[in-house]
Design a protein around this motif. Structure first.
Motif, PDB file in Angstrom:
ATOM      1  N   CYS A  11       0.888  -1.168   0.000  1.00  0.00           N
ATOM      2  CA  CYS A  11       0.000   0.000   0.000  1.00  0.00           C
ATOM      3  C   CYS A  11       0.924   1.215   0.000  1.00  0.00           C
ATOM      4  O   CYS A  11       1.283   1.745   1.055  1.00  0.00           O
ATOM      5  CB  CYS A  11      -0.922  -0.010   1.213  1.00  0.00           C
ATOM      6  N   LYS A  14       0.262   4.450   1.961  1.00  0.00           N
ATOM      7  CA  LYS A  14       0.387   4.415   3.422  1.00  0.00           C
ATOM      8  C   LYS A  14       1.790   4.010   3.872  1.00  0.00           C
ATOM      9  O   LYS A  14       2.022   3.750   5.043  1.00  0.00           O
ATOM     10  CB  LYS A  14      -0.636   3.437   4.009  1.00  0.00           C
ATOM     11  N   GLN A  82      -5.792  -3.794   5.905  1.00  0.00           N
ATOM     12  CA  GLN A  82      -6.385  -2.781   6.783  1.00  0.00           C
ATOM     13  C   GLN A  82      -6.038  -1.374   6.314  1.00  0.00           C
ATOM     14  O   GLN A  82      -6.873  -0.475   6.349  1.00  0.00           O
ATOM     15  CB  GLN A  82      -5.922  -3.000   8.213  1.00  0.00           C
ATOM     16  N   ALA A  83      -4.807  -1.167   5.884  1.00  0.00           N
ATOM     17  CA  ALA A  83      -4.387   0.156   5.412  1.00  0.00           C
ATOM     18  C   ALA A  83      -5.185   0.569   4.183  1.00  0.00           C
ATOM     19  O   ALA A  83      -5.554   1.741   4.040  1.00  0.00           O
ATOM     20  CB  ALA A  83      -2.892   0.155   5.100  1.00  0.00           C
ATOM     21  N   LYS A  84      -5.452  -0.371   3.306  1.00  0.00           N
ATOM     22  CA  LYS A  84      -6.203  -0.053   2.078  1.00  0.00           C
ATOM     23  C   LYS A  84      -7.667   0.253   2.396  1.00  0.00           C
ATOM     24  O   LYS A  84      -8.319   0.969   1.642  1.00  0.00           O
ATOM     25  CB  LYS A  84      -6.115  -1.202   1.098  1.00  0.00           C
ATOM     26  N   ASN A  85      -8.175  -0.272   3.504  1.00  0.00           N
ATOM     27  CA  ASN A  85      -9.573  -0.065   3.859  1.00  0.00           C
ATOM     28  C   ASN A  85      -9.811   1.189   4.686  1.00  0.00           C
ATOM     29  O   ASN A  85     -10.941   1.504   5.020  1.00  0.00           O
ATOM     30  CB  ASN A  85     -10.121  -1.281   4.613  1.00  0.00           C
ATOM     31  N   THR A  86      -8.742   1.898   5.057  1.00  0.00           N
ATOM     32  CA  THR A  86      -8.892   3.143   5.796  1.00  0.00           C
ATOM     33  C   THR A  86      -8.485   4.308   4.900  1.00  0.00           C
ATOM     34  O   THR A  86      -7.625   4.186   4.056  1.00  0.00           O
ATOM     35  CB  THR A  86      -8.020   3.149   7.078  1.00  0.00           C
ATOM     36  N   SER A  87      -9.138   5.424   5.112  1.00  0.00           N
ATOM     37  CA  SER A  87      -8.773   6.565   4.263  1.00  0.00           C
ATOM     38  C   SER A  87      -7.893   7.533   4.983  1.00  0.00           C
ATOM     39  O   SER A  87      -7.742   7.672   6.079  1.00  0.00           O
ATOM     40  CB  SER A  87      -9.978   7.303   3.743  1.00  0.00           C
TER      41      SER A  87
END
Length: 87
Positions: A11, A14, A82-87
């Motif tokens: 990611c 991030k 998880q990083a990809k699912n948070t903005s």
């Protein structure tokens, strides 16, 4: 050597790059692998998605390192997810 592309398991936005994965693996498991940034043209960005494994050690060392990598990698995949699912 084995040169591996992490595919979707980075990611970049991030900071979860091959460099960070290599650093985390070393910190958590004591296993050193080399990020692709050492081998790719920096302008391509591909180095942050790839890493290299050296099989220069003895067989027992290699088996131990691979076992540790197998323990580590699922947590890395989850971290990226998880990083990809948070903005």
């Amino acid at each position: 050597y084995v040169y591996i592309d992490l595919g979707e398991h980075v990611c970049l936005e991030k900071g979860l790059t091959s460099t960070e994965m290599c650093r985390s693996l070393l910190d958590q498991e004591g296993v050193a692998i080399t990020p692709g940034t050492d081998f790719e043209d920096p302008t391509s960005g591909k180095g942050e998605c790839r890493f290299r494994i050296s099989y220069a050690g003895g067989t027992d060392t290699i088996k131990d390192a691979i076992a540790k990598f197998r323990e580590f990698f699922p947590s890395w995949v989850e971290r990226v997810k998880q990083a990809k699912n948070t903005s």
